[in-house]
Design a protein around this motif. Structure first.
Motif, PDB file in Angstrom:
ATOM      1  N   GLN A 348     -50.083  45.376 -84.851  1.00 32.15           N
ATOM      2  CA  GLN A 348     -48.907  46.245 -84.881  1.00 32.15           C
ATOM      3  C   GLN A 348     -48.631  46.744 -86.297  1.00 32.15           C
ATOM      4  O   GLN A 348     -48.304  47.919 -86.502  1.00 32.15           O
ATOM      5  N   ALA A 349     -48.765  45.856 -87.267  1.00 35.80           N
ATOM      6  CA  ALA A 349     -48.546  46.274 -88.652  1.00 35.80           C
ATOM      7  C   ALA A 349     -49.580  47.310 -89.085  1.00 35.80           C
ATOM      8  O   ALA A 349     -49.257  48.278 -89.788  1.00 35.80           O
ATOM      9  N   ALA A 350     -50.824  47.122 -88.656  1.00 33.37           N
ATOM     10  CA  ALA A 350     -51.876  48.075 -89.006  1.00 33.37           C
ATOM     11  C   ALA A 350     -51.611  49.440 -88.391  1.00 33.37           C
ATOM     12  O   ALA A 350     -51.755  50.479 -89.057  1.00 33.37           O
ATOM     13  N   ALA A 351     -51.216  49.468 -87.127  1.00 31.63           N
ATOM     14  CA  ALA A 351     -50.944  50.737 -86.460  1.00 31.63           C
ATOM     15  C   ALA A 351     -49.790  51.465 -87.140  1.00 31.63           C
ATOM     16  O   ALA A 351     -49.870  52.677 -87.419  1.00 31.63           O
ATOM     17  N   ASN A 352     -48.707  50.752 -87.437  1.00 33.56           N
ATOM     18  CA  ASN A 352     -47.546  51.391 -88.075  1.00 33.56           C
ATOM     19  C   ASN A 352     -47.880  51.872 -89.482  1.00 33.56           C
ATOM     20  O   ASN A 352     -47.508  52.984 -89.888  1.00 33.56           O
ATOM     21  N   GLY A 353     -48.595  51.043 -90.249  1.00 31.23           N
ATOM     22  CA  GLY A 353     -48.934  51.433 -91.613  1.00 31.23           C
ATOM     23  C   GLY A 353     -49.858  52.631 -91.668  1.00 31.23           C
ATOM     24  O   GLY A 353     -49.658  53.557 -92.470  1.00 31.23           O
ATOM     25  N   LEU A 354     -50.879  52.635 -90.820  1.00 36.27           N
ATOM     26  CA  LEU A 354     -51.806  53.764 -90.808  1.00 36.27           C
ATOM     27  C   LEU A 354     -51.110  55.054 -90.384  1.00 36.27           C
ATOM     28  O   LEU A 354     -51.358  56.123 -90.956  1.00 36.27           O
ATOM     29  N   VAL A 383     -56.633  47.207 -93.342  1.00 35.23           N
ATOM     30  CA  VAL A 383     -57.954  46.981 -93.922  1.00 35.23           C
ATOM     31  C   VAL A 383     -58.717  45.924 -93.118  1.00 35.23           C
ATOM     32  O   VAL A 383     -59.910  46.083 -92.825  1.00 35.23           O
ATOM     33  N   LYS A 384     -58.026  44.838 -92.734  1.00 34.48           N
ATOM     34  CA  LYS A 384     -58.685  43.774 -91.973  1.00 34.48           C
ATOM     35  C   LYS A 384     -59.218  44.295 -90.637  1.00 34.48           C
ATOM     36  O   LYS A 384     -60.362  44.035 -90.259  1.00 34.48           O
ATOM     37  N   LEU A 385     -58.385  45.043 -89.924  1.00 35.32           N
ATOM     38  CA  LEU A 385     -58.815  45.523 -88.609  1.00 35.32           C
ATOM     39  C   LEU A 385     -59.871  46.608 -88.730  1.00 35.32           C
ATOM     40  O   LEU A 385     -60.811  46.666 -87.927  1.00 35.32           O
ATOM     41  N   LEU A 386     -59.731  47.491 -89.717  1.00 33.94           N
ATOM     42  CA  LEU A 386     -60.731  48.549 -89.887  1.00 33.94           C
ATOM     43  C   LEU A 386     -62.084  47.972 -90.273  1.00 33.94           C
ATOM     44  O   LEU A 386     -63.125  48.504 -89.873  1.00 33.94           O
ATOM     45  N   ASP A 387     -62.078  46.889 -91.052  1.00 32.10           N
ATOM     46  CA  ASP A 387     -63.338  46.217 -91.371  1.00 32.10           C
ATOM     47  C   ASP A 387     -64.012  45.696 -90.095  1.00 32.10           C
ATOM     48  O   ASP A 387     -65.236  45.830 -89.914  1.00 32.10           O
ATOM     49  N   ARG A 388     -63.215  45.111 -89.201  1.00 31.02           N
ATOM     50  CA  ARG A 388     -63.775  44.596 -87.950  1.00 31.02           C
ATOM     51  C   ARG A 388     -64.302  45.740 -87.081  1.00 31.02           C
ATOM     52  O   ARG A 388     -65.358  45.623 -86.443  1.00 31.02           O
ATOM     53  N   ILE A 389     -63.561  46.843 -87.057  1.00 30.99           N
ATOM     54  CA  ILE A 389     -63.997  48.008 -86.274  1.00 30.99           C
ATOM     55  C   ILE A 389     -65.295  48.565 -86.847  1.00 30.99           C
ATOM     56  O   ILE A 389     -66.211  48.938 -86.104  1.00 30.99           O
ATOM     57  N   GLN A 390     -65.392  48.609 -88.173  1.00 32.61           N
ATOM     58  CA  GLN A 390     -66.598  49.140 -88.797  1.00 32.61           C
ATOM     59  C   GLN A 390     -67.816  48.270 -88.469  1.00 32.61           C
ATOM     60  O   GLN A 390     -68.908  48.782 -88.198  1.00 32.61           O
TER      61      GLN A 390
END
Length: 889
Positions: A348-354, A383-390
């Motif tokens: 949720q924090a990642a979605a809101n921040g992005l 950054v943590k979630l985007l790294d996992r997605i990458q």
């Protein structure tokens, strides 16, 4: 007891009474399990108080499954891929149509197998008379028949043939209809060895069946005469008070009419109700209305996986992987509750921040760009979630892989991104994972390689065809299809969507049409229509109460009633002089969201109430005041509920961005050059051009189109400087730019609301203060805004805040820059605007309603139209709520 099945039970006992009490050796074929259950109940009622072992009640596919298994059939998933490859090599099908054509061809081949056709080897002269499509189908089918692999339908036929060849007991059938040639051949083969006995299931209402036969089997010219003759023999209309035809003017009205009908039936104590959803869109709306009353529907038909939320996460992942992480797909994926179940707060924090970062800086290109922006903005969660997605994206290379490999990689992505646990916990998600695992197993031995895009199309065909159902729901209301309504003595049957496009409807256009089917010896549209009409006749003759509902208009165009029901209406009018059709009024009641129970009275129709303001804001902008004048409900939703639409994520520069940058250029320029006198025009032009380059530079770094907008502005520089020097010569002196303004709206002695805004430019002259608003809109649009009847409050509201003596717009985007000034007495107009502000806010504080009463043009662009649902009102141009708060607009 189901009256229809009493006769069947009696006939069965006449043949098998010697077996009592053990009928388990007897075999009865039923069209569906509902008929089997009804027969079992009828058998118990025919032997009251007796304990017995019932006969075996099976459908034909269930019976075939009991036969010894032969060679395993080739899965349709594999056959589909091979057919796509064959069509691609043939060069006779456009590339974009390969997968849909392969699906059509597979359906035809399965039907040829099911019909049990034995086509002789064709000669060249015979092939010359076949169309290209029929020739392709016949050639592929013959090749497959000669091959080593067995098809699913041929396996079905072989199993039935084995059972018929080894049968030792009589076979009973219970209302079987729509049998294929292969299934009829099975019954004939069984009858050659042992008796095959059909158990009669007469309709509950035979007079209805007779009426339908008279109406539908008559020639059109003789329809009215047959109606009169039938009425002479039957003084009472068999459909009267039991079968209703309801026309609704919109989809919403149709769903509400269905809801009202079902609630009335439940109040009457009816507990065996079926809905035949001919119109799936209306059925979705009906389901939502019922669920608001906590009435669930037991779904017998299922919905395509492609429509499920669980499949949405699959679709978004493939978009992220294939389209280089477009920001909308990426945001949708991260927002999905199915992913990152091991890091919910982080997700949720990642979605809101992005989202906030994208709205501030624009959407970057590619996953690497999103990661760079997240690091720049110090969005650790993102950054943590985007790294996992990458890392997961690495499982989908730009390569060609076998189908099973792609599918297994998708399942591995779900594991890596912690989507598997959430999908397993969801009934539909669990079925989706099971289907994907099954596809991977079925295609494990298939070595042909496909590009990612080709595998995706293959997968989506399965998602569109496979269905899911929530088997946890038990309800007196069931969603079913027309053929499954046969042989069911229901308390109530509701057919939703009985217009001509759904009943009988038209087959989807495709490569293999009815002419192809005819050349192959397959049944066509006429046979399918006859089967559907027979199913409808059976349902109408068995169900106690029937409601036929159809949307008779869409987008101002009339929608035709089903021709079958139109004939029935004409038949009744000719026979009994009655008008069968009921018309649902558009002012249907809003649904009562409270839990419904049989004792709850159904609410009478009532107009929806406009909201009121619980409290007033401490401050509002001039644009918020414009919203209140344009549409009170829009102001309520945007500014009192806080549902303001977020700024769009800028992917490329648009005219609004252009206007903002030009404002910034002029503010910077005039602060440095409050007076232009004594400076050469060339020097001013060069300075203004350099200022533009500096202000536009960040936007140009994000997208090359910003450079085109800058060049557009540079073409206006000369005209702007001509205007600015003329204005200075006329006695106006620049004072301020981008100046914040505010003034208190004193709507009560104790309370007030501050009206705030920002002036683009304030000039001083001998006559007083002049307020200017820079505009890049067309001159005609600005002239309309100056019209007193246009209800544009910008200049008068700013004049009231600032106390300006003059106000006007500056046309920046025309070949000639000029000032369009307020034509009337500005001080008087500003004072009137202030009085209206005070009166309006005092009325709102006293509880005046905030209706949705905007002009239609305002509604076209309003993001709140889905909330007020005004488009569902019959009179779109009027006040939906019939209320007025004294606000013009």
């Amino acid at each position: 007891m189901d009256a229809s099945f009493a006769t069947a039970a009696r006939v069965f006992l006449e043949h098998e009474s010697g077996c009592f009490p053990d009928f388990s050796a007897c075999l009865i074929l039923t069209p569906h399990h509902h008929a089997g259950l009804a027969f079992r109940l009828a058998l118990h009622d025919a032997l009251p108080g007796k304990v017995l072992l019932p006969p075996r009640l099976l459908t034909l596919p269930d019976l075939a499954a009991t036969a010894p298994a032969g060679r395993a059939p080739e899965p349709d998933s594999l056959r589909l891929a091979e057919l796509q490859h064959f069509l691609a090599r043939s060069g006779q099908v456009p590339r974009a149509a390969l997968w849909p054509a392969a699906r059509e061809l597979l359906a035809l081949l399965n039907e040829l197998d099911e019909q049990g056709l034995e086509l002789p080897e064709a000669t060249p002269s015979e092939n010359a008379h076949l169309s290209v499509e029929a020739g392709i189908t016949q050639a592929v089918w013959r090749a497959l028949c000669r091959g080593d692999e067995n098809s699913r339908k041929r396996d079905y036929g072989e199993r039935l043939a084995h059972l018929a060849a080894h049968c030792e007991t009589p076979l009973y059938t219970l209302g079987l209809a729509g049998l294929s040639r292969l299934e009829r051949g099975f019954l004939d083969a069984w009858a050659a060895r042992r008796p095959v006995i059909d158990l009669p299931v007469p309709p509950r209402f035979p007079e209805r069946r007779a009426m339908l036969a008279a109406a539908w089997e008559s020639e059109t010219p003789a329809l009215t005469r047959r109606g009169a003759d039938f009425a002479a023999a039957h003084p009472t209309n068999p459909l009267r008070d039991s079968v209703a035809l309801i026309a609704a003017p919109s989809l919403e009205a149709a769903a509400r009419a269905a809801e009202s009908t079902l609630l009335a039936w439940l109040r009457e104590g009816r507990r065996d109700i079926a809905i035949v959803a001919l119109d799936r869109l209306a059925a979705r709306r009906l389901r939502a209305l019922l669920e608001r009353r906590q009435i669930l529907i037991q779904d017998e038909t299922g919905w395509a996986f492609s429509t499920a939320a669980a499949s949405h996460v699959l679709d978004r992942w493939l978009n992220v992987a294939m389209d280089d992480a477009w920001y909308r797909d990426l945001l949708d994926f991260i927002k999905s509750p199915f992913v990152f179940s091991d890091a919910e707060a982080t997700r949720q924090a990642a979605a809101n921040g992005l989202e906030r970062a994208w709205r501030r800086h624009g959407a970057p290109q590619g996953l690497a760009g999103h990661l760079a922006l997240a690091r720049q903005e110090k969005l650790d969660a993102a950054v943590k979630l985007l790294d996992r997605i990458q890392q997961a994206r690495g499982l989908f290379p730009d390569a060609r892989l076998p189908l099973a490999d792609w599918t297994r990689r998708l399942l591995e992505v779900f594991d890596r991104l912690a989507a598997t646990p959430a999908l397993r916990a969801d009934p539909v998600g669990n079925q989706l994972l099971t289907m994907l695992a099954g596809l991977a197993r079925e295609t494990a031995a298939h070595e042909r390689r496909f590009a990612l895009s080709e595998w995706r199309r293959w997968l989506y065909l399965h998602l569109e065809q496979a269905t899911f159902a929530d088997h946890r729901v038990q309800s007196p209301i069931r969603l079913t299809h027309l053929n499954a309504a046969r042989l069911r003595d229901l308390d109530g049957l509701l057919l939703l969507g009985v217009d001509a496009s759904h009943l009988p409807g038209k087959s989807a256009a495709g490569l293999f049409n009815d002419a192809t089917r005819a050349q192959l010896g397959l049944p066509g549209a006429a046979e399918r229509e006859a089967e559907s009409r027979a199913a409808l006749a059976d349902a109408l003759a068995r169900c106690e109460r029937v409601a036929l509902i159809w949307q008779n208009a869409e987008a101002g165009e009339a929608l035709a009633l089903s021709p079958w029901l139109l004939r029935l209406e004409v038949f009744q009018r000719a026979g009994w002089g009655t008008d069968w059709l009921q018309r649902q009024q558009p002012d249907v009641a809003a649904p009562n969201p409270e839990r419904w129970c049989p004792e709850t009275p159904i609410p009478a129709h009532a107009a929806p109430m406009a909201p009121v303001a619980d409290s007033l804001p401490e401050r509002i902008s001039v644009s918020a005041w414009q919203s209140l004048v344009s549409c009170p409900y829009q102001f309520f939703a945007r500014h009192l509920l806080g549902l303001n639409q977020l700024d769009e994520v800028p992917e490329e520069m648009d005219k609004a961005d252009y206007g903002s940058l030009v404002h910034a250029v002029l503010a910077d320029f005039h602060r440095r050059h409050p007076s232009l006198a004594g400076i050469e025009a060339a020097e001013l032009g060069a300075d203004l051009r350099a200022t533009g380059e500096r202000v536009f530079a960040p936007a140009e770094a994000r997208g090359y189109l910003a450079g085109a907008w800058r060049l557009r502005w540079e073409r206006r520089i000369g005209a702007y400087l001509d205007w600015a020097t003329r204005r200075e010569a006329d006695g106006y002196r620049f004072e301020k730019a981008e100046e914040p303004l505010s003034r208190l709206i004193e709507w009560s002695p104790e309370q007030g609301t501050r009206l705030e805004g920002r002036a683009d430019r304030l000039d001083a002259s001998a006559a007083g203060t002049a307020l200017l608003d820079y505009k890049t809109q067309a001159k005609q649009t600005l002239k309309h805004k100056l019209d007193e009847n246009a209800e544009n409050v910008q200049l008068t509201a700013y004049a009231w805040i600032s106390g300006a003596d003059e106000a006007g717009y500056v046309t920046l985007d025309d070949a000639k820059v000029e000032t369009l000034t307020w034509k009337g007495d500005l001080r008087e107009a500003a004072a009137a605007e202030g009085e209206r502000l005070e009166h309006t806010f005092a009325a709102l504080a006293a509880g005046a309603p905030l209706p949705a009463n905007a002009a239609a043009k305002t509604c076209e662009w309003c993001e709140m139209r889905g909330l007020c649902r005004r488009e569902h009102a019959d009179d779109f141009s009027g006040n939906l709520f019939g209320l007025d708060v004294g606000i013009e607009g």
